[in-house]
Design an enzyme around this catalytic site. Structure first.
Site, PDB file in Angstrom:
ATOM      1  N   LYS A  36      -3.032   1.726 -33.412  1.00  0.00           N
ATOM      2  CA  LYS A  36      -3.468   2.177 -32.090  1.00  0.00           C
ATOM      3  C   LYS A  36      -4.915   1.772 -31.827  1.00  0.00           C
ATOM      4  O   LYS A  36      -5.249   1.292 -30.742  1.00  0.00           O
ATOM      5  CB  LYS A  36      -3.318   3.689 -31.964  1.00  0.00           C
ATOM      6  N   LYS A 111     -14.074   6.563 -26.546  1.00  0.00           N
ATOM      7  CA  LYS A 111     -13.686   7.096 -27.866  1.00  0.00           C
ATOM      8  C   LYS A 111     -12.920   6.049 -28.664  1.00  0.00           C
ATOM      9  O   LYS A 111     -13.243   5.766 -29.818  1.00  0.00           O
ATOM     10  CB  LYS A 111     -12.837   8.352 -27.714  1.00  0.00           C
TER      11      LYS A 111
END
Length: 171
Positions: A36, A111
């Site tokens: 991811k 993030k």
């Protein structure tokens, strides 16, 4: 993207399958998160290219639809181009159609790209393109646009910060 031993993944797939279009066993524990992080890093690099390319094409006088039609079937193609192209009325799923209301916020993008940069530091991998993309999201956050869509980085490619689909007075 799911990591873990085969038995754990098989049990997890029973829960995840109704929500997932596709499940890929990426290896041991943590490998799903690794996939991811890397995938999203690549997305944000592609998004930066779409932002810069869309503004340059417009400033050169190209019709936005014509340029997108070319890029989407040639070497400029990417998921970001086909899904988040930051020009209104080109792709239905683009946040530019809705004054950059969030489909994936700048806060989340910051993030995720930050995680990729940390992973690069830990592994000794040089990530200059990710570093460039990473610079854009904190600017949006600092300007109070962290909850808006990450594709609003397109405004930084325009010398005056004005781009189609963006009206800061309507936020």
């Amino acid at each position: 993207m799911i990591g873990g031993d085969k038995d754990t993944v098989a049990r997890a797939e029973q829960v995840i399958t109704p929500m997932a279009g596709r499940i890929v066993h990426t290896g041991g524990p943590g490998m799903g998160q690794s996939a991811k992080i890397v995938n999203n890093m690549m997305l944000f690099i592609n998004l930066e290219a779409c932002a810069e390319g869309s503004v340059l094409a417009e400033r050169l006088g190209l019709d936005p639809r014509v340029f997108w039609d070319i890029a989407s079937v040639s070497s400029g193609d990417s998921w970001a181009l086909r899904t988040w192209y930051p020009v209104p009325d080109i792709v239905p799923s683009a946040a530019a159609n809705n004054n950059f209301e969030s489909t994936f916020s700048a806060v989340l993008a910051a993030k995720d790209v930050g995680l990729a940069l940390s992973a690069g530091e830990q592994t000794g991998v040089d990530l200059p393109a990710a570093e460039l993309a990473a610079q854009r999201f904190p600017r949006l956050i600092d300007e109070g646009y962290g909850d808006l869509d990450c594709s609003l980085i397109v405004k930084y490619a325009a010398p005056d910060g004005k781009v189609q689909g963006w009206n800061p007075d309507e936020v």
